[in-house]
Write a protein that holds these residues in place. Structure first.
Motif, PDB file in Angstrom:
ATOM      1  N   PRO A  75     -79.294  83.982  44.076  1.00  0.00           N
ATOM      2  CA  PRO A  75     -78.307  82.980  43.622  1.00  0.00           C
ATOM      3  C   PRO A  75     -78.170  81.835  44.627  1.00  0.00           C
ATOM      4  CG  PRO A  75     -77.454  85.211  43.378  1.00  0.00           C
ATOM      5  CD  PRO A  75     -78.720  85.337  44.181  1.00  0.00           C
ATOM      6  N   THR A  76     -78.293  80.620  44.137  1.00  0.00           N
ATOM      7  CA  THR A  76     -78.153  79.418  44.960  1.00  0.00           C
ATOM      8  C   THR A  76     -77.365  78.393  44.159  1.00  0.00           C
ATOM      9  OG1 THR A  76     -80.358  79.883  45.859  1.00  0.00           O
ATOM     10  CG2 THR A  76     -79.409  77.732  46.354  1.00  0.00           C
ATOM     11  N   PRO A  77     -76.046  78.363  44.284  1.00  0.00           N
ATOM     12  CA  PRO A  77     -75.227  77.459  43.468  1.00  0.00           C
ATOM     13  C   PRO A  77     -75.669  76.006  43.608  1.00  0.00           C
ATOM     14  CG  PRO A  77     -73.852  79.026  44.662  1.00  0.00           C
ATOM     15  CD  PRO A  77     -75.229  79.175  45.214  1.00  0.00           C
ATOM     16  N   ILE A  78     -75.656  75.295  42.480  1.00  0.00           N
ATOM     17  CA  ILE A  78     -75.997  73.868  42.472  1.00  0.00           C
ATOM     18  C   ILE A  78     -74.693  73.083  42.531  1.00  0.00           C
ATOM     19  CG2 ILE A  78     -77.112  72.031  41.173  1.00  0.00           C
ATOM     20  CD1 ILE A  78     -78.819  74.153  39.803  1.00  0.00           C
ATOM     21  N   ALA A  79     -74.513  72.345  43.596  1.00  0.00           N
ATOM     22  CA  ALA A  79     -73.259  71.601  43.778  1.00  0.00           C
ATOM     23  C   ALA A  79     -73.176  70.453  42.786  1.00  0.00           C
ATOM     24  CB  ALA A  79     -73.170  71.076  45.202  1.00  0.00           C
ATOM     25  N   GLY A  80     -71.961  70.153  42.378  1.00  0.00           N
ATOM     26  CA  GLY A  80     -71.746  69.023  41.487  1.00  0.00           C
ATOM     27  C   GLY A  80     -72.025  67.708  42.190  1.00  0.00           C
ATOM     28  N   ARG A  81     -72.110  66.621  41.388  1.00  0.00           N
ATOM     29  CA  ARG A  81     -72.399  65.312  41.971  1.00  0.00           C
ATOM     30  C   ARG A  81     -71.487  64.264  41.334  1.00  0.00           C
ATOM     31  NH1 ARG A  81     -78.556  63.883  42.230  1.00  0.00           N
ATOM     32  NH2 ARG A  81     -78.290  63.516  39.967  1.00  0.00           N
ATOM     33  N   TRP A  82     -71.010  63.360  42.198  1.00  0.00           N
ATOM     34  CA  TRP A  82     -70.077  62.323  41.773  1.00  0.00           C
ATOM     35  C   TRP A  82     -70.710  60.948  41.970  1.00  0.00           C
ATOM     36  CZ3 TRP A  82     -65.224  63.706  39.804  1.00  0.00           C
ATOM     37  CH2 TRP A  82     -64.930  65.066  39.902  1.00  0.00           C
ATOM     38  N   MET A  83     -70.307  60.006  41.136  1.00  0.00           N
ATOM     39  CA  MET A  83     -70.936  58.685  41.146  1.00  0.00           C
ATOM     40  C   MET A  83     -69.870  57.598  41.115  1.00  0.00           C
ATOM     41  SD  MET A  83     -73.339  56.944  38.177  1.00  0.00           S
ATOM     42  CE  MET A  83     -74.602  58.212  38.255  1.00  0.00           C
ATOM     43  N   VAL A  84     -70.136  56.547  41.885  1.00  0.00           N
ATOM     44  CA  VAL A  84     -69.369  55.311  41.728  1.00  0.00           C
ATOM     45  C   VAL A  84     -70.076  54.525  40.622  1.00  0.00           C
ATOM     46  CG1 VAL A  84     -68.552  53.201  42.819  1.00  0.00           C
ATOM     47  CG2 VAL A  84     -68.663  55.330  44.138  1.00  0.00           C
ATOM     48  N   TYR A  85     -69.412  54.398  39.486  1.00  0.00           N
ATOM     49  CA  TYR A  85     -70.075  53.953  38.245  1.00  0.00           C
ATOM     50  C   TYR A  85     -69.479  52.640  37.743  1.00  0.00           C
ATOM     51  CZ  TYR A  85     -71.504  54.171  33.298  1.00  0.00           C
ATOM     52  OH  TYR A  85     -72.008  53.900  32.050  1.00  0.00           O
ATOM     53  N   MET A  86     -70.381  51.827  37.246  1.00  0.00           N
ATOM     54  CA  MET A  86     -69.951  50.566  36.622  1.00  0.00           C
ATOM     55  C   MET A  86     -70.597  50.485  35.229  1.00  0.00           C
ATOM     56  SD  MET A  86     -70.428  46.650  38.044  1.00  0.00           S
ATOM     57  CE  MET A  86     -69.219  46.882  39.354  1.00  0.00           C
ATOM     58  N   GLY A  87     -69.792  50.346  34.203  1.00  0.00           N
ATOM     59  CA  GLY A  87     -70.285  50.326  32.829  1.00  0.00           C
ATOM     60  C   GLY A  87     -69.321  51.129  31.947  1.00  0.00           C
ATOM     61  N   ARG A  88     -69.643  51.416  30.713  1.00  0.00           N
ATOM     62  CA  ARG A  88     -70.919  51.163  30.077  1.00  0.00           C
ATOM     63  C   ARG A  88     -70.896  49.777  29.451  1.00  0.00           C
ATOM     64  NH1 ARG A  88     -70.981  55.596  26.560  1.00  0.00           N
ATOM     65  NH2 ARG A  88     -72.030  56.741  28.216  1.00  0.00           N
ATOM     66  N   PHE A  89     -72.038  49.050  29.615  1.00  0.00           N
ATOM     67  CA  PHE A  89     -72.127  47.693  29.100  1.00  0.00           C
ATOM     68  C   PHE A  89     -72.660  47.701  27.659  1.00  0.00           C
ATOM     69  CE2 PHE A  89     -72.763  47.511  33.751  1.00  0.00           C
ATOM     70  CZ  PHE A  89     -71.619  46.787  34.082  1.00  0.00           C
ATOM     71  N   GLU A  90     -72.384  46.615  26.962  1.00  0.00           N
ATOM     72  CA  GLU A  90     -72.700  46.555  25.536  1.00  0.00           C
ATOM     73  C   GLU A  90     -74.207  46.473  25.283  1.00  0.00           C
ATOM     74  OE1 GLU A  90     -70.580  43.323  23.839  1.00  0.00           O
ATOM     75  OE2 GLU A  90     -68.586  44.218  24.170  1.00  0.00           O
ATOM     76  N   ASP A  91     -74.919  45.717  26.109  1.00  0.00           N
ATOM     77  CA  ASP A  91     -76.347  45.527  25.852  1.00  0.00           C
ATOM     78  C   ASP A  91     -77.074  45.254  27.169  1.00  0.00           C
ATOM     79  OD1 ASP A  91     -75.688  42.851  26.462  1.00  0.00           O
ATOM     80  OD2 ASP A  91     -75.354  42.395  24.348  1.00  0.00           O
ATOM     81  N   GLN A  92     -78.393  45.096  27.071  1.00  0.00           N
ATOM     82  CA  GLN A  92     -79.222  44.875  28.256  1.00  0.00           C
ATOM     83  C   GLN A  92     -78.912  43.546  28.920  1.00  0.00           C
ATOM     84  OE1 GLN A  92     -81.511  47.209  29.427  1.00  0.00           O
ATOM     85  NE2 GLN A  92     -81.679  45.871  31.227  1.00  0.00           N
ATOM     86  N   GLU A  93     -78.569  42.537  28.121  1.00  0.00           N
ATOM     87  CA  GLU A  93     -78.265  41.234  28.700  1.00  0.00           C
ATOM     88  C   GLU A  93     -77.034  41.302  29.601  1.00  0.00           C
ATOM     89  OE1 GLU A  93     -77.207  36.668  27.206  1.00  0.00           O
ATOM     90  OE2 GLU A  93     -77.718  38.233  25.759  1.00  0.00           O
ATOM     91  N   THR A  94     -76.005  41.988  29.127  1.00  0.00           N
ATOM     92  CA  THR A  94     -74.794  42.139  29.954  1.00  0.00           C
ATOM     93  C   THR A  94     -75.101  42.930  31.218  1.00  0.00           C
ATOM     94  OG1 THR A  94     -73.479  42.147  27.918  1.00  0.00           O
ATOM     95  CG2 THR A  94     -72.405  42.888  29.935  1.00  0.00           C
ATOM     96  N   LEU A  95     -75.940  43.952  31.088  1.00  0.00           N
ATOM     97  CA  LEU A  95     -76.340  44.765  32.252  1.00  0.00           C
ATOM     98  C   LEU A  95     -77.069  43.917  33.279  1.00  0.00           C
ATOM     99  CD1 LEU A  95     -76.645  47.577  33.587  1.00  0.00           C
ATOM    100  CD2 LEU A  95     -78.760  47.848  32.283  1.00  0.00           C
ATOM    101  N   ASP A  96     -77.979  43.054  32.835  1.00  0.00           N
ATOM    102  CA  ASP A  96     -78.733  42.205  33.766  1.00  0.00           C
ATOM    103  C   ASP A  96     -77.825  41.199  34.456  1.00  0.00           C
ATOM    104  OD1 ASP A  96     -81.019  43.543  33.078  1.00  0.00           O
ATOM    105  OD2 ASP A  96     -81.668  42.044  31.589  1.00  0.00           O
ATOM    106  N   ARG A  97     -76.834  40.678  33.726  1.00  0.00           N
ATOM    107  CA  ARG A  97     -75.904  39.729  34.332  1.00  0.00           C
ATOM    108  C   ARG A  97     -75.077  40.393  35.429  1.00  0.00           C
ATOM    109  NH1 ARG A  97     -74.205  37.868  29.971  1.00  0.00           N
ATOM    110  NH2 ARG A  97     -72.282  39.076  29.695  1.00  0.00           N
ATOM    111  N   LYS A  98     -74.673  41.654  35.185  1.00  0.00           N
ATOM    112  CA  LYS A  98     -73.891  42.374  36.193  1.00  0.00           C
ATOM    113  C   LYS A  98     -74.755  42.700  37.421  1.00  0.00           C
ATOM    114  CE  LYS A  98     -70.289  43.236  35.852  1.00  0.00           C
ATOM    115  NZ  LYS A  98     -69.074  42.543  36.377  1.00  0.00           N
ATOM    116  N   ARG A  99     -75.999  42.968  37.202  1.00  0.00           N
ATOM    117  CA  ARG A  99     -76.910  43.213  38.332  1.00  0.00           C
ATOM    118  C   ARG A  99     -77.013  41.974  39.222  1.00  0.00           C
ATOM    119  NH1 ARG A  99     -81.963  46.249  35.302  1.00  0.00           N
ATOM    120  NH2 ARG A  99     -81.267  48.398  35.670  1.00  0.00           N
ATOM    121  N   ALA A 100     -77.107  40.814  38.617  1.00  0.00           N
ATOM    122  CA  ALA A 100     -77.195  39.575  39.386  1.00  0.00           C
ATOM    123  C   ALA A 100     -75.939  39.365  40.223  1.00  0.00           C
ATOM    124  CB  ALA A 100     -77.430  38.397  38.436  1.00  0.00           C
TER     125      ALA A 100
END
Length: 242
Positions: A128-153
């Motif tokens: 047995p080797t427990p797999i630790a959980g993982r946490w993320m600093v998240y931004m989104g969810r965006f409506e489409d790819q264009e909005t995602l690219d603008r946020k990346r810039a």
């Protein structure tokens, strides 16, 4: 007074020299001579010397040659040779090593159990080797790819590292992944100082049970049988136990 003492010493030395050299013998003052002429006569007697002839061949044949001493027996060594120790000989002839692979989740571990069932008993274990959980600093969810690219810039302009969130969190961006929620929240506060306002902390993966495959003694006899495990190892490879 000093001059008188010097004169007396000089006269005493001169008198001793004259006495030791026999100059005062006419007056009865002289050292006694030690002479033993009879010993000198005994030391030198040329008439008693004889020259003898020696037969070399006779002498060499009659004189026994001493035999060389017997060699001392060799001291026994502290360590036994592989032939004297069957266990050592077997180990040297068939070396073994410990191998492991993982971590596997429950579904992968179940498939692995089926694959290792054909191996000799006691040659493997799923630890047995427990797999630790993982946490993320998240931004989104965006409506489409264009909005995602603008946020990346915008993030690049603020010099904020980011990458794709992946999985069910698309279209979104990850600003960092962490093993604890507290670490993720500290990073979120740090990003706030750089003008990031719409990010939040989410749990990317909960704690889950896991398993590590361990093969404690893989030798030449067992190694060919490990090929049957490749299809059940989910792309993971065996490595030396750590």
């Amino acid at each position: 007074m000093l001059r008188l003492a010097v004169i007396v010493l000089l006269l005493a030395n001169a008198g001793y020299f004259a006495w030791s050299q026999g100059h005062l013998r006419p007056w009865g003052w002289a050292p006694q001579e030690q002479a033993e002429p009879q010993r000198m006569n005994q030391q030198i007697r040329p008439e008693t010397l004889q020259i003898l002839k020696v037969n070399a061949s006779k002498t060499s044949s009659s004189t026994p040659v001493p035999a060389p001493p017997p060699a001392a027996p060799a001291a026994p060594t502290a360590s036994a040779t592989p032939a004297d120790n069957p266990a050592t000989a077997a180990t040297a002839a068939d070396p073994s090593e410990c191998l492991q692979a993982g971590v596997f989740d429950e579904r992968q571990a179940e498939a692995l159990r089926t694959a290792v069932a054909g191996l000799p008993q006691g040659s493997w274990a799923l630890e047995p080797t427990p797999i630790a959980g993982r946490w993320m600093v998240y931004m989104g969810r965006f409506e489409d790819q264009e909005t995602l690219d603008r946020k990346r810039a915008e993030l690049r302009a603020r010099k904020v590292d980011h990458d794709r969130a992946g999985g069910t969190l698309e279209f979104g961006l990850s600003l960092g992944r962490f093993s604890t929620k507290e670490a993720a929240e500290r990073e979120l506060a740090n990003l706030g100082t750089k003008g990031v306002r719409t990010a939040r902390v989410v749990q990317e993966r909960p704690d889950a049970p896991g398993f590590t495959l361990r093969l404690p003694a893989v030798n030449d006899a067992l190694r060919p049988q490990l090929d049957t495990l490749r299809s059940a190892m989910a792309g993971k490879t065996l490595r030396t136990c750590g």
